[in-house]
Design an enzyme around this catalytic site. Structure first.
Site, PDB file in Angstrom:
ATOM      1  N   HIS A   1       0.901  -1.199   0.107  1.00 21.30           N
ATOM      2  CA  HIS A   1       0.130   0.055   0.155  1.00 21.30           C
ATOM      3  C   HIS A   1       1.012   1.410   0.091  1.00 21.30           C
ATOM      4  CE1 HIS A   1       0.958   0.832   4.370  1.00 21.30           C
ATOM      5  NE2 HIS A   1       0.942  -0.497   4.390  1.00 21.30           N
TER       6      HIS A   1
ATOM      7  N   CYS B   1       2.991  -5.265   6.669  1.00 20.26           N
ATOM      8  CA  CYS B   1       2.525  -5.012   5.239  1.00 20.26           C
ATOM      9  C   CYS B   1       3.664  -4.090   4.777  1.00 20.26           C
ATOM     10  CB  CYS B   1       1.346  -4.064   5.150  1.00 20.26           C
ATOM     11  SG  CYS B   1      -0.001  -4.801   5.738  1.00 20.26           S
TER      12      CYS B   1
END
Length: 702
Positions: free
Chosen positions: A533, A552
């Site tokens: 992301h 992440c």
């Protein structure tokens, strides 16, 4: 005479009547096969001795006749050996009209006691006589001791099927001599170290000593088959299973088929090359293999030794007008140091400048020294360590990790396109048709509980303006404790808390510029609940070490990344970074790929860069150290055990909240709406996989 003549006539008539009649049952066919038939041109006329007299009839004896000394060609060997009976003078038979047809019918005495048919298996065998004793012994060994050689059921079944199909003829020898195929296999097993494997794991039996007896040859045949299958399995899937290294690794299994190995290697023109083909086909693996050979073979020339001396330190110049030379130390050892560290520019410069200090700092990191950039005694000693055994170990474990990855990293329908992210290098690359299309920097997970997992999944869609659904681990470990200290902390962070009727808690952050995921989320559903992301914390990309996230992966230029992927998945749509940015707003937009793009998260602490130089990176998660310890301390096939780990928790957090905490009005029901996995990756994503183990480590065998 009358009786004999009558018997002869009846027999001849029966032969004429039945000579052309087909044999319909197995017994009659076996009888025919047991009687040798001479060529019709050489058939003599039958004599009275060809027929058995009826002993129940009364026959008047006549004068004796001297037996005919001429040999009877129509007699069977048994009849020729039997003593000749005394023949009555009047028992003389007339020649048969059709001797060939008469002889086609077996004598009555033979028909009542036919020879047994031959063993059909042995009759069909093409095994040379010299190999038959070995084949017989192989049959016995496989039937009684197969599990001693092949403890895996699939391999044992494949071996039994393969040997049975060749009538248990030995695979690797003919008349006690090694075949060309066997020599190729033995050469590959003995050179296993070239592919980062251990030759001791694939012992080669001594066929020269075994040639004395069929028992020894048969045992050697099975042992070489066993070693060949072990090599193929470990070359393709790895010497150890990835689950032994960490619970945050999940790669698809690609076990080798022993039936295919047996057929492939034994029929190949080059058995050595056929067996070698089970190693990873990836370009970066082959480049590492070449560098391993260089390190072991000393092809880079005589070792460079750095002499002891005073510590060398680079100090940046102070002040705008300070000359750079005044901030640098000079030493005659620096040219050797430059060569040792691979600095080809200004090779003869004796100044310990910024580039030399940076190279020293990087070496110190790789040698587990404090990265000061100062050439001190400990650094000199590490530089002079013979042949860099640590580097060889690092290459070996990186080659092992390549075996865990899928053989085909990309999507064939998209020109073999794929994404590969290297955690220790903090870089992400998009590849297509074997070439790099695009690359960027990334931020990965912190060491420990937040380490970014190693996995291979497929990216199915991109979400513009994503909502951040806070993972349960962060809610439990960070936000609930923070709420106890400050009930307003979520409001100040722009987070929204919802409580279900069953008491479970869900925390989210709506789309926007301050969203923790930034403007774009790249979705490849996986059991670890991680994704790639954007991020509002752009300043972290300037750091050399970038392990800061909760697992992440943050991408430096997400709009460019999105346009590259979309143009691969949908080339006719012509997505540009500007078009992506025009979608920024307050509503989620999902851009789905018609064909998913594979994403491979790797851990390459040793790799060869585009310039052909061997690069090393810091073992940020300690994966190298764990694997080196397993390889050096493991025993045999225990390395291939599979360890079942506990799965991540998908349950919504529960617990008491301070009275001052702001709970959203439109609280949700736990029995309706998307579950957390669907909230995280989108409504079209699958439900999370069922747990495969308990928190306690369990061991299985592949």
């Amino acid at each position: 005479m009358a009786v004999a003549a009558t018997f002869l006539a009846v027999s001849a008539t029966s032969a004429l009547a039945q000579g052309d009649a087909p044999r319909n049952n197995a017994a009659e066919l076996a009888i025919d096969a047991a009687i040798p038939l001479p060529e019709p041109a050489n058939v003599p006329p039958p004599t009275a001795s060809d027929f058995k007299l009826d002993t129940t009839a009364t026959v008047s004896p006549g004068p004796a006749k001297t037996p005919d000394k001429t040999p009877d060609l129509a007699k069977t060997p048994e009849q020729a050996k039997a003593p000749e009976p005394t023949k009555p003078l009047d028992a003389v038979a007339a020649p048969a009209a059709e001797p060939a047809k008469t002889m086609a019918s077996p004598p009555a005495a033979t028909a009542t006691a036919p020879e047994p048919a031959k063993d059909p298996v042995k009759a069909a065998s093409n095994i040379p006589a010299a190999d038959q004793p070995v084949a017989d012994r192989l049959r016995d060994l496989i039937a009684t001791k197969g599990a001693r050689y092949f403890d895996r059921k699939t391999e044992r079944a494949a071996v039994e099927k393969f040997y049975t199909g060749r009538d248990y003829a030995p695979i690797w020898t003919q008349a006690g001599n090694l075949t060309a195929t066997a020599k190729g296999v033995i050469a590959r097993l003995r050179d296993a170290a070239a592919d980062g494997l251990n030759p001791a794991d694939y012992p080669v039996p001594d066929f020269s000593a075994a040639a004395a007896t069929p028992d020894a040859l048969a045992e050697a045949d099975l042992k070489l088959t066993e070693s060949m299958l072990d090599y193929a399995r470990q070359a393709q899937s790895g010497r150890m299973h990835w689950s032994q290294v960490s619970a945050d690794i999940q790669y698809p299994e690609h076990p080798v088929d022993p039936n295919e190995v047996l057929a492939n290697v034994t029929t190949a023109k080059d058995a050595s090359a056929a067996l070698e083909s089970y190693n990873p086909p990836h370009k970066l693996y082959k480049l590492l293999k070449a560098k391993l050979a260089e390190l072991r073979g000393g092809s880079d020339g005589a070792p460079i030794i750095i002499d002891d001396g005073q510590p060398l330190k680079y100090t940046p110049a102070r002040g705008k007008n300070a000359p750079e030379a005044e901030a640098q130390m000079s030493d005659p050892r620096v040219p050797k140091l430059r060569a040792k560290l691979g600095l080809t520019e200004n090779a003869d410069d004796i100044r310990y400048d910024a580039k030399v200090a940076a190279a020293v700092r990087k070496f110190q990191e790789s040698a587990d020294l404090k990265p000061t950039g100062v050439l001190d005694d400990r650094t000199v000693k590490a530089l002079n360590t013979p042949k860099r055994d640590k580097q060889i170990d690092t290459i070996l474990v990186n080659m092992e990790r390549w075996r865990w990855l899928p053989r085909d990293l990309g999507a064939p329908a998209l020109g073999d396109a794929y994404v590969i992210l290297n955690i220790p290098d903090y870089t992400l690359k998009v590849m297509q048709r074997g070439a790099q299309v695009w690359t960027t920097r990334v931020v990965t997970g912190k060491p420990g509980q937040h380490a970014t997992p190693l996995l291979s999944e497929t990216m199915k869609f991109i979400t513009v303006n994503p909502t951040w659904n806070v993972p349960p681990s962060i809610i439990y470990n960070e936000y609930l404790p923070a709420l106890q200290q400050d009930p307003t902390v979520l409001d100040r962070m722009g987070l929204r808390l919802e409580r279900a009727r069953d008491g479970s808690i869900h925390i989210s952050q709506p789309p926007g510029e301050a969203n923790a995921l930034g403007r774009i989320r790249f979705n490849f559903p996986n059991k670890f609940l991680v994704y790639q992301h954007d991020t509002p914390d752009k300043h972290l990309f300037a750091r050399e070490d970038r392990a800061f996230s909760h697992g992440c992966m943050r991408v430096q230029y997400p709009d460019q990344y999105a346009s590259v992927l979309l143009n691969i998945a949908m080339p006719g749509e012509r997505y540009t970074p500007e078009r992506i940015r025009s979608m920024y707003g307050s509503s989620e937009i999902d851009l789905k790929f018609p064909t998913p793009i594979p994403v491979n998260i790797t851990y390459q602490t040793a790799f060869v860069d585009d310039a052909g130089k061997l690069q090393f990176r810091k073992d940020v998660y300690g994966r190298d150290a764990t694997m080196i310890s397993i390889l050096k301390n493991g025993r045999g096939k225990d390395l291939e055990n599979v360890v079942a780990h506990a799965q991540p928790s998908y349950a919504r957090p529960r617990g008491p909240l301070p009275s001052a905490v702001n709970v959203s009005d439109n609280s949700f029901s736990s029995g309706s709406g998307p579950n957390f996995f669907e909230r995280l990756f989108g409504g079209g994503s699958p439900t999370p996989p069922a747990p495969v183990g308990r928190p306690v480590r369990r061991v299985f065998t592949r």
